[in-house]
Design an enzyme around this catalytic site. Structure first.
Site, PDB file in Angstrom:
ATOM      1  N   TYR A  12       0.816  -1.209   0.000  1.00 42.19           N
ATOM      2  CA  TYR A  12       0.000   0.000   0.000  1.00 42.19           C
ATOM      3  C   TYR A  12       0.855   1.266   0.000  1.00 42.19           C
ATOM      4  O   TYR A  12       0.359   2.358   0.248  1.00 42.19           O
ATOM      5  CB  TYR A  12      -0.956  -0.011   1.198  1.00 42.19           C
ATOM      6  CG  TYR A  12      -2.214  -0.791   0.939  1.00 42.19           C
ATOM      7  CD1 TYR A  12      -3.429  -0.160   0.709  1.00 42.19           C
ATOM      8  CD2 TYR A  12      -2.188  -2.181   0.880  1.00 42.19           C
ATOM      9  CE1 TYR A  12      -4.585  -0.875   0.453  1.00 42.19           C
ATOM     10  CE2 TYR A  12      -3.331  -2.915   0.631  1.00 42.19           C
ATOM     11  CZ  TYR A  12      -4.527  -2.256   0.412  1.00 42.19           C
ATOM     12  OH  TYR A  12      -5.665  -2.972   0.150  1.00 42.19           O
ATOM     13  N   GLY A  64     -10.125  -6.367  -3.943  1.00 42.11           N
ATOM     14  CA  GLY A  64      -8.784  -6.551  -4.485  1.00 42.11           C
ATOM     15  C   GLY A  64      -7.905  -7.362  -3.553  1.00 42.11           C
ATOM     16  O   GLY A  64      -7.117  -8.210  -4.003  1.00 42.11           O
ATOM     17  N   ASP A  65      -8.025  -7.117  -2.239  1.00 41.27           N
ATOM     18  CA  ASP A  65      -7.276  -7.919  -1.267  1.00 41.27           C
ATOM     19  C   ASP A  65      -7.710  -9.377  -1.327  1.00 41.27           C
ATOM     20  O   ASP A  65      -6.881 -10.287  -1.231  1.00 41.27           O
ATOM     21  CB  ASP A  65      -7.498  -7.372   0.141  1.00 41.27           C
ATOM     22  CG  ASP A  65      -6.994  -5.947   0.304  1.00 41.27           C
ATOM     23  OD1 ASP A  65      -5.792  -5.715   0.083  1.00 41.27           O
ATOM     24  OD2 ASP A  65      -7.803  -5.069   0.626  1.00 41.27           O
ATOM     25  N   CYS A  66      -9.020  -9.602  -1.476  1.00 42.13           N
ATOM     26  CA  CYS A  66      -9.532 -10.966  -1.574  1.00 42.13           C
ATOM     27  C   CYS A  66      -8.987 -11.662  -2.818  1.00 42.13           C
ATOM     28  O   CYS A  66      -8.550 -12.817  -2.755  1.00 42.13           O
ATOM     29  CB  CYS A  66     -11.062 -10.941  -1.601  1.00 42.13           C
ATOM     30  SG  CYS A  66     -11.814 -12.578  -1.672  1.00 42.13           S
ATOM     31  N   ALA A 119      -5.299 -12.499  -2.293  1.00 41.90           N
ATOM     32  CA  ALA A 119      -5.121 -13.538  -1.282  1.00 41.90           C
ATOM     33  C   ALA A 119      -5.467 -14.913  -1.834  1.00 41.90           C
ATOM     34  O   ALA A 119      -4.731 -15.889  -1.632  1.00 41.90           O
ATOM     35  CB  ALA A 119      -5.970 -13.224  -0.056  1.00 41.90           C
TER      36      ALA A 119
END
Length: 469
Positions: free
Chosen positions: A140, A252-254, A257
């Site tokens: 980030y 987006g994190d999902c 991951a």
């Protein structure tokens, strides 16, 4: 699933705060909405959210991130405790906090505060990366990835490495197996005209070549993701499995991951992107990072598993709003035009359509050996993809009566040459004032007929016979 070592997530943890409320008036001193607060929720964001999602997908996860001595850092530690193993870098300052003010589920404003300097790499960080089976970098742009960068270059040569970039951060290290910018990030990182699939593909391939990455997946929101490589003649578009309506925060994190989890399990980038697209759609449909099930002790179903709408919750919400709940049922072993026509007509009767489908064992008892032709998981997936179907629920018994008593639809629809009063479901519906109706079926369409025609085609043409003497 966890053989070979943990998945190590490296990146900037944040504290995400949602102030939720309702708006029904403007302030008297300025033309701005007044939010009457109904809830104030906080949870890990950034690399912290990515680590939680990877752990829910079944991995042993180590999170390498910078935390301080402030309240926000402690809140993140509390939320991660017992879910992921935490390896901390020192943070000289306060953890970044992103606060969204929402009214009716829609963001009105976001306020960012906090930040600090990331301290040096420790022996614990080196040991975590040395034992990694795969690595996800959630960059980030707040310093963690930069601090660990000298170690990551070597890791990328040894194990799969997924890099989720940000325009404020640095470039991925060479050799990353998969880089996952969204369309806006790719456009900011690589100038180019237009927002067509061709423009996204060009940016993805150009970034893959610039970064010396094995592949780049440009995520396109509800359109899915576009997988490219430096010398790919044709990119691969992976569409979303269904329209996912919900809060996209954290999608987006999902995606990153679940892609990292798939690569850790030996999947190719193409397979990893398919699993990530499906999992991100399920994540958004379930409420995104605001889904309370995500933060319950121990979590619930894996984030990567398909998450069709909860039929019972849907029925309850439609009834509460004064709507009409419609249900129908069947085997749906080979979906054909007759089924589609019936479902389209049934959906127009009310405000939602719930399909009750026989499990494999139930169908086998009903149709005999050799059935089902299509397993339950595939039948549910195909039915859920239809625009007319709002939810699918399976029943194990020979008939759906027990399920109907729990679901309590207003209308039960059956197709074919039945008399509504003669249907066994009709008596169940009468118990709560429901109605059973029969809709006409497309003539000549049936699963059995399709199966027989397929069998005849597979056996080849019949041999010619001698003419009768």
């Amino acid at each position: 699933m966890n053989a070979g070592g943990p998945l190590v997530v490296v990146g900037d943890a944040l504290l995400d705060r949602d102030v939720q409320g309702v708006v029904d008036r403007l302030a008297p001193d300025a033309p701005v909405p007044v939010v009457d607060v109904t809830a104030d929720l906080s949870r890990p964001g950034g690399a912290g959210l990515a680590a939680i999602l990877a752990a829910r997908a079944g991995r042993d996860v180590v999170l390498v991130t910078a935390l301080g001595e402030d309240r926000a850092s402690e809140r993140v530690r509390e939320a991660l405790r017992g879910r992921v193993r935490l390896v901390e870098l020192a943070l000289d300052g306060t953890l970044p906090v992103k606060t969204r003010v929402l009214a009716g589920g829609r963001p009105l404003v976001r306020v960012d505060q906090g930040g600090g300097e990331v301290g040096p790499v420790t022996d614990a960080v080196r040991a975590a990366l040395a034992g990694a089976h795969a690595v996800l970098v959630a960059d980030y742009g707040r310093g963690t990835a930069d601090a660990v960068r000298p170690l990551l270059a070597g890791v990328a040569r040894r194990v799969p490495l997924v890099w989720d970039p940000h325009p404020r951060g640095g470039p991925p290290v060479p050799g990353a197996r998969l880089v996952t910018p969204n369309a806006a990030e790719a456009a900011a990182l690589c100038q180019g005209e237009g927002h067509s699939l061709g423009a996204h593909a060009w940016r993805g391939a150009a970034l893959a070549e610039r970064w010396d990455a094995v592949s780049v997946a440009v995520t396109l929101g509800d359109r899915g993701a576009l997988l490219t490589s430096p010398r790919s003649a044709a990119p691969m578009l992976v569409p979303a499995p269904y329209p996912a309506v919900g809060d996209p925060c954290g999608a987006g994190d999902c995606f990153a991951a679940l892609a990292a989890v798939a690569l850790a399990e030996g999947a190719l980038p193409e397979e990893a992107v398919q699993r990530a697209v499906a999992g991100a759609a399920a994540f958004v449909a379930a409420g995104g990072a605001s889904d309370p099930r995500l933060w319950r002790e121990g979590g619930e179903a894996a984030a990567g598993a398909p998450a069709p709408a909860d039929a019972f919750a849907l029925a309850e919400s439609v009834r509460a709003a004064g709507g009409t709940v419609v249900a129908t049922g069947g085997c749906f072993d080979l979906l054909h035009a007759g089924h589609v026509g019936l479902l389209d007509s049934a959906r127009r009767i009310g405000d939602c359509l719930i399909v009750c489908v026989n499990t494999d064992a139930s169908l086998r008892r009903l149709k005999g050996p050799g059935r089902p032709l299509t397993p339950l998981e595939d039948r549910v997936r195909v039915l859920s993809a239809l625009a007319s179907v709002d939810a699918v629920v399976a029943f194990e018994e020979d008939t759906p009566q027990a399920l109907l008593h729990a679901l309590r639809p207003d209308v039960w629809v059956k197709g074919g040459d039945y008399s509504a009063d003669a249907l066994p479901e009709a008596e169940a519906l009468r118990a709560w004032g429901g109605q059973t109706v029969v809709l006409p079926y497309l003539d000549g369409r049936s699963t059995t007929g399709l199966a027989h025609r397929a069998a005849r085609a597979a056996s080849g043409p019949e041999p010619a016979r001698d003419p009768a003497p």
